[in-house]
Design a protein around this motif. Sequence first.
Motif, PDB file in Angstrom:
ATOM      1  N   GLU A  30      47.559  56.091  57.368  1.00  0.00           N
ATOM      2  CA  GLU A  30      47.854  55.020  58.365  1.00  0.00           C
ATOM      3  C   GLU A  30      47.740  53.600  57.724  1.00  0.00           C
ATOM      4  OE1 GLU A  30      45.704  55.725  61.885  1.00  0.00           O
ATOM      5  OE2 GLU A  30      46.023  57.944  61.994  1.00  0.00           O
ATOM      6  N   THR A  31      48.314  52.498  58.572  1.00  0.00           N
ATOM      7  CA  THR A  31      48.164  51.243  58.126  1.00  0.00           C
ATOM      8  C   THR A  31      48.624  50.689  59.311  1.00  0.00           C
ATOM      9  OG1 THR A  31      48.969  49.727  56.575  1.00  0.00           O
ATOM     10  CG2 THR A  31      50.798  51.144  57.527  1.00  0.00           C
ATOM     11  N   GLY A  32      48.202  49.299  59.547  1.00  0.00           N
ATOM     12  CA  GLY A  32      48.685  48.666  60.577  1.00  0.00           C
ATOM     13  C   GLY A  32      47.517  48.262  61.557  1.00  0.00           C
ATOM     14  N   PRO A  33      47.822  47.429  62.775  1.00  0.00           N
ATOM     15  CA  PRO A  33      46.703  47.183  63.649  1.00  0.00           C
ATOM     16  C   PRO A  33      45.999  48.436  64.609  1.00  0.00           C
ATOM     17  CG  PRO A  33      48.739  46.285  64.624  1.00  0.00           C
ATOM     18  CD  PRO A  33      49.033  46.894  63.123  1.00  0.00           C
ATOM     19  N   ALA A  34      44.884  48.599  64.472  1.00  0.00           N
ATOM     20  CA  ALA A  34      44.093  49.664  65.183  1.00  0.00           C
ATOM     21  C   ALA A  34      44.156  49.139  66.683  1.00  0.00           C
ATOM     22  CB  ALA A  34      42.940  49.900  64.594  1.00  0.00           C
ATOM     23  N   GLY A  35      43.792  50.348  67.561  1.00  0.00           N
ATOM     24  CA  GLY A  35      43.543  49.861  68.796  1.00  0.00           C
ATOM     25  C   GLY A  35      44.553  49.879  70.042  1.00  0.00           C
ATOM     26  N   GLY A  36      45.529  50.371  69.370  1.00  0.00           N
ATOM     27  CA  GLY A  36      46.685  50.431  70.294  1.00  0.00           C
ATOM     28  C   GLY A  36      47.741  51.699  70.120  1.00  0.00           C
ATOM     29  N   PRO A  37      49.012  51.813  70.486  1.00  0.00           N
ATOM     30  CA  PRO A  37      49.970  52.795  70.259  1.00  0.00           C
ATOM     31  C   PRO A  37      50.190  52.976  68.745  1.00  0.00           C
ATOM     32  CG  PRO A  37      50.650  51.467  71.963  1.00  0.00           C
ATOM     33  CD  PRO A  37      49.623  50.689  71.315  1.00  0.00           C
ATOM     34  N   THR A  38      50.384  54.239  68.294  1.00  0.00           N
ATOM     35  CA  THR A  38      50.555  54.572  67.148  1.00  0.00           C
ATOM     36  C   THR A  38      52.007  55.247  66.737  1.00  0.00           C
ATOM     37  OG1 THR A  38      48.044  54.739  66.402  1.00  0.00           O
ATOM     38  CG2 THR A  38      49.707  55.593  64.831  1.00  0.00           C
ATOM     39  N   LEU A  39      52.885  54.728  66.036  1.00  0.00           N
ATOM     40  CA  LEU A  39      53.930  55.278  65.640  1.00  0.00           C
ATOM     41  C   LEU A  39      53.845  56.286  64.697  1.00  0.00           C
ATOM     42  CD1 LEU A  39      57.020  55.234  65.848  1.00  0.00           C
ATOM     43  CD2 LEU A  39      57.294  53.792  64.031  1.00  0.00           C
ATOM     44  N   VAL A  40      54.179  57.358  65.148  1.00  0.00           N
ATOM     45  CA  VAL A  40      53.789  58.703  64.132  1.00  0.00           C
ATOM     46  C   VAL A  40      55.064  59.078  63.569  1.00  0.00           C
ATOM     47  CG1 VAL A  40      52.847  61.017  63.857  1.00  0.00           C
ATOM     48  CG2 VAL A  40      51.849  59.335  65.561  1.00  0.00           C
ATOM     49  N   VAL A  41      55.265  58.876  62.036  1.00  0.00           N
ATOM     50  CA  VAL A  41      56.469  59.678  61.479  1.00  0.00           C
ATOM     51  C   VAL A  41      56.195  60.893  61.174  1.00  0.00           C
ATOM     52  CG1 VAL A  41      58.243  59.077  59.663  1.00  0.00           C
ATOM     53  CG2 VAL A  41      57.032  56.922  60.802  1.00  0.00           C
ATOM     54  N   ARG A  42      56.847  61.963  61.669  1.00  0.00           N
ATOM     55  CA  ARG A  42      56.301  63.217  61.501  1.00  0.00           C
ATOM     56  C   ARG A  42      57.043  63.800  60.144  1.00  0.00           C
ATOM     57  NH1 ARG A  42      53.087  64.759  65.332  1.00  0.00           N
ATOM     58  NH2 ARG A  42      53.477  63.792  67.648  1.00  0.00           N
ATOM     59  N   ASP A  43      58.370  63.273  60.091  1.00  0.00           N
ATOM     60  CA  ASP A  43      59.450  64.023  59.263  1.00  0.00           C
ATOM     61  C   ASP A  43      60.094  62.886  58.313  1.00  0.00           C
ATOM     62  OD1 ASP A  43      61.996  65.252  58.220  1.00  0.00           O
ATOM     63  OD2 ASP A  43      61.263  66.816  59.455  1.00  0.00           O
ATOM     64  N   ARG A  44      60.403  63.090  57.121  1.00  0.00           N
ATOM     65  CA  ARG A  44      60.931  62.187  56.265  1.00  0.00           C
ATOM     66  C   ARG A  44      62.262  61.845  56.527  1.00  0.00           C
ATOM     67  NH1 ARG A  44      58.372  63.025  50.542  1.00  0.00           N
ATOM     68  NH2 ARG A  44      56.858  64.820  51.224  1.00  0.00           N
ATOM     69  N   THR A  45      62.984  62.897  57.335  1.00  0.00           N
ATOM     70  CA  THR A  45      64.246  62.539  57.841  1.00  0.00           C
ATOM     71  C   THR A  45      64.724  61.323  58.878  1.00  0.00           C
ATOM     72  OG1 THR A  45      64.744  65.165  57.743  1.00  0.00           O
ATOM     73  CG2 THR A  45      66.160  63.619  58.935  1.00  0.00           C
ATOM     74  N   ALA A  46      63.371  61.043  59.360  1.00  0.00           N
ATOM     75  CA  ALA A  46      63.634  59.853  60.176  1.00  0.00           C
ATOM     76  C   ALA A  46      63.831  58.669  59.277  1.00  0.00           C
ATOM     77  CB  ALA A  46      62.217  59.601  60.806  1.00  0.00           C
ATOM     78  N   LEU A  47      63.147  58.707  58.215  1.00  0.00           N
ATOM     79  CA  LEU A  47      63.768  57.435  57.269  1.00  0.00           C
ATOM     80  C   LEU A  47      64.860  57.358  56.849  1.00  0.00           C
ATOM     81  CD1 LEU A  47      60.347  57.392  54.942  1.00  0.00           C
ATOM     82  CD2 LEU A  47      60.644  56.401  57.288  1.00  0.00           C
ATOM     83  N   ARG A  48      65.654  58.611  56.448  1.00  0.00           N
ATOM     84  CA  ARG A  48      66.891  58.420  56.340  1.00  0.00           C
ATOM     85  C   ARG A  48      67.759  58.283  57.351  1.00  0.00           C
ATOM     86  NH1 ARG A  48      69.571  63.878  54.985  1.00  0.00           N
ATOM     87  NH2 ARG A  48      67.260  64.625  54.562  1.00  0.00           N
ATOM     88  N   ARG A  49      67.434  58.553  58.518  1.00  0.00           N
ATOM     89  CA  ARG A  49      68.284  58.133  59.751  1.00  0.00           C
ATOM     90  C   ARG A  49      68.073  56.598  59.840  1.00  0.00           C
ATOM     91  NH1 ARG A  49      69.811  62.003  62.960  1.00  0.00           N
ATOM     92  NH2 ARG A  49      68.384  63.974  63.164  1.00  0.00           N
ATOM     93  N   MET A  50      67.142  55.776  59.516  1.00  0.00           N
ATOM     94  CA  MET A  50      66.931  54.489  59.789  1.00  0.00           C
ATOM     95  C   MET A  50      67.404  53.733  58.576  1.00  0.00           C
ATOM     96  SD  MET A  50      63.179  54.031  61.631  1.00  0.00           S
ATOM     97  CE  MET A  50      62.309  55.512  61.249  1.00  0.00           C
ATOM     98  N   LEU A  51      67.560  54.497  57.404  1.00  0.00           N
ATOM     99  CA  LEU A  51      68.434  53.760  56.341  1.00  0.00           C
ATOM    100  C   LEU A  51      70.012  53.608  56.653  1.00  0.00           C
ATOM    101  CD1 LEU A  51      66.801  55.466  53.259  1.00  0.00           C
ATOM    102  CD2 LEU A  51      66.516  53.308  53.818  1.00  0.00           C
ATOM    103  N   TRP A  52      70.437  54.658  57.335  1.00  0.00           N
ATOM    104  CA  TRP A  52      71.880  54.741  57.767  1.00  0.00           C
ATOM    105  C   TRP A  52      71.926  53.740  58.939  1.00  0.00           C
ATOM    106  CZ3 TRP A  52      75.919  56.308  55.193  1.00  0.00           C
ATOM    107  CH2 TRP A  52      75.735  57.571  54.164  1.00  0.00           C
ATOM    108  N   HIS A  53      70.949  53.805  59.979  1.00  0.00           N
ATOM    109  CA  HIS A  53      71.204  53.147  61.225  1.00  0.00           C
ATOM    110  C   HIS A  53      69.690  52.287  61.298  1.00  0.00           C
ATOM    111  CE1 HIS A  53      74.387  55.321  62.483  1.00  0.00           C
ATOM    112  NE2 HIS A  53      73.885  56.373  62.375  1.00  0.00           N
ATOM    113  N   PRO A  54      69.942  51.218  60.653  1.00  0.00           N
ATOM    114  CA  PRO A  54      68.411  50.433  60.665  1.00  0.00           C
ATOM    115  C   PRO A  54      68.122  49.677  62.016  1.00  0.00           C
ATOM    116  CG  PRO A  54      70.303  49.178  59.324  1.00  0.00           C
ATOM    117  CD  PRO A  54      70.652  50.446  59.636  1.00  0.00           C
TER     118      PRO A  54
END
Length: 424
Positions: A30-54
């Motif tokens: 984990e990284t980033g500010p604590a105490g609020g919502p957390t974005l959970v990246v469950r699968d590497r495919t999510a990163l590939r999507r965001m490389l194609w659609h940033p």
Amino acid sequence: MTVAERLGSLVSDVAGGALPVRLRAWDGSETGPAGGPTLVVRDRTALRRMLWHPNELGLAQAYITGEIDVDGDLADGLRQVWRHARTTGLAGRGVKVGAGDRLRALRTAVRLGVLGPRPKAPEAQAKLGGRLHTKARDRAAISYHYDLSNEFYALLLDENMAYSCAYWTSDAPGYDLAAAQRDKLDLICRKLGLRPGMRMLDVGCGWGSLTVHAARHYGVDVTGVTLSAQQRDYAAARIAALGLGDRARVRLQDYRDVADGPYDAVATVEMGEHVGDEQYPAFAAALHGLLAPQGRLLVQQMSRGRRAPGGGAFIEAYVAPDMHMRPVGDTVSLLESAGLEIRDVHALREHYVRTVAAWLETLERRWDEVVDLVGEPVARVWRLYLVGGALTFEEGRMGVDQILAVRPGPAGASGVAPLGEAWR
């Protein structure tokens, strides 16, 4: 450096500034500010999507597929992201990925093992063909959203199946969405000055909430038109069950094909957003032509600034394709240009915050039923749609208004009932 730290560094470089929310990677780091919502990246495919659609679309696709999720309050997470976007200027310019950013992203992708072809879009994405706003394409666009299933909308909406901004007139215990929707229907009917024996046209009538209400409680003869076969069937069954067949009917018909005017009153509730920019002058002219002289028109319609006239990439791909909105003043000008006299503009933006919140509460409360009915990807589309929609209205990035207009009669005519504040 952990996976989360690598991702956080990359996002910070591209987005400009520290992460607005905490981030958790698929390895648990984990990284980033604590105490609020957390974005959970469950699968590497999510990163590939965001490389194609940033921008927005890649994030939305990853959320719909479950490759990313939010641990905590999704609305609060989106609120923090928007606050960050405004602070850094991203809200105005969007994410601009330069050559250096792409090179860093490529290096990070290699280290994390996420390089690969463009991931397949979720099945729920709209797939429309043909020229924009032809009758055939408009039918397909309306069917995509409104023919999801009557059972789904019955789970989500109030008992009258009203799928538009309600009008909240009370904070008393027991005053709920159904009451606010009835108050909205009454407000429209009063503004139109409906009386027994009048003829009314309901353009884009949905599941018939206004059509039925006007016929049942105001004694008018109402014709509703919709492009959705499921809406038509539902409304027709309800009209029959209530014994209103002698003065209410719903037709599967494009507004461009309505030829049985003139009507004493015309209403179109949150349908004008689907008409299209270039087609709106003809739409306004059609409404004028369908009204009898001195007849009233009520347009309830969402508005948006000039820089973002559509619903955004996510909305247009997964919710309401081909949508177009404009500043409310532009819509008023278009109606005036069609020969209509504007009598009132009534802003309801805050009412939509409460309306969408009520729909979202129902969606979350009945989540398992919704998933069983339409599947988890579609349920996630609707969660993201409603959470984002409520926030958009809350922050004033979208509005909704009721515009009351009259078709002028002959010079010197005095048959129009008073149009003052009696309806308020």
